[in-house]
Design an enzyme around this catalytic site. Sequence first.
Site, PDB file in Angstrom:
ATOM      1  N   GLU A   1      46.276  28.116  46.077  1.00  0.00           N
ATOM      2  CA  GLU A   1      46.674  29.712  45.990  1.00  0.00           C
ATOM      3  C   GLU A   1      45.810  30.193  44.805  1.00  0.00           C
ATOM      4  OE1 GLU A   1      50.799  30.175  48.045  1.00  0.00           O
ATOM      5  OE2 GLU A   1      50.902  28.861  46.215  1.00  0.00           O
TER       6      GLU A   1
ATOM      7  N   GLU B   1      53.392  22.523  50.650  1.00  0.00           N
ATOM      8  CA  GLU B   1      54.466  23.013  50.422  1.00  0.00           C
ATOM      9  C   GLU B   1      55.881  22.601  51.256  1.00  0.00           C
ATOM     10  OE1 GLU B   1      51.876  25.772  47.932  1.00  0.00           O
ATOM     11  OE2 GLU B   1      52.097  24.562  49.777  1.00  0.00           O
TER      12      GLU B   1
END
Length: 251
Positions: A114, A134
């Site tokens: 990210e 995740e």
Amino acid sequence: MAAGPLDSGPLVVERHDDRVVATLHRPHKRNAIDQATIDAIHVLCAELEAVPRPLILTGAGGVFAAGADIAELRERRAADALRGINAHAFVRLAELPMPVIAAIDGYALGGGAELAYAADIRIATPSLAIGNPETGLGILAAAGAGWRLKEIIGDARAIELLLTGRTVKADEALRIGLVSAIHETAELLPAAHAVVDRIARNDRAATIATKRVFRAPRDHHPAVDLEAQAELFESPEKFRRMTDFLERRDR
């Protein structure tokens, strides 16, 4: 191009007159992003907001960032999620006036991916392994992957990667446009500097305007483009550069 002093801690910052190089540096944790790293990113952003320069972001020890610090993440609760600890730092990084180039060697996973998505330009080495695992840890990628990844590679590919959590290697990353170039490890930082060199030859105000307009919401166009162009049309640098171009052409 004289370097300034190096910062210590989880983000080592090398300052030059025309660029900054920031290296994620937690080798014992494969550069996992913890609160101290986020704090250092905010400090760096404040500096580059005040004195805009291109930023090269990379990682030490053959790793970009293997993710968020899971030991810290495990202890966070709902109130921490709502604070957007990583998300707000990465937004601030993405909104810096001058371009951000992520030079990615090895793993860029979870929060590390990210962070890379927040850059304007991403280049990598053949050892790249980037992705968002995740959901396998019982959470979602909430620091930018949910909206940035589809802007980079399109909805269909982005949702497949987010739902499966699979890791993308260098060849696929290049093919789908997640990175723009692959370089051998020894050439990664020189290649990043070459990108900055090319940007630096252009007009600074035009570069800042181009990034600002590119990142504007769709419904702001074309007004934001025309307003920025109106400012540039009045700039002395526009007249100087166009005059130089015409004089070279006519020789």
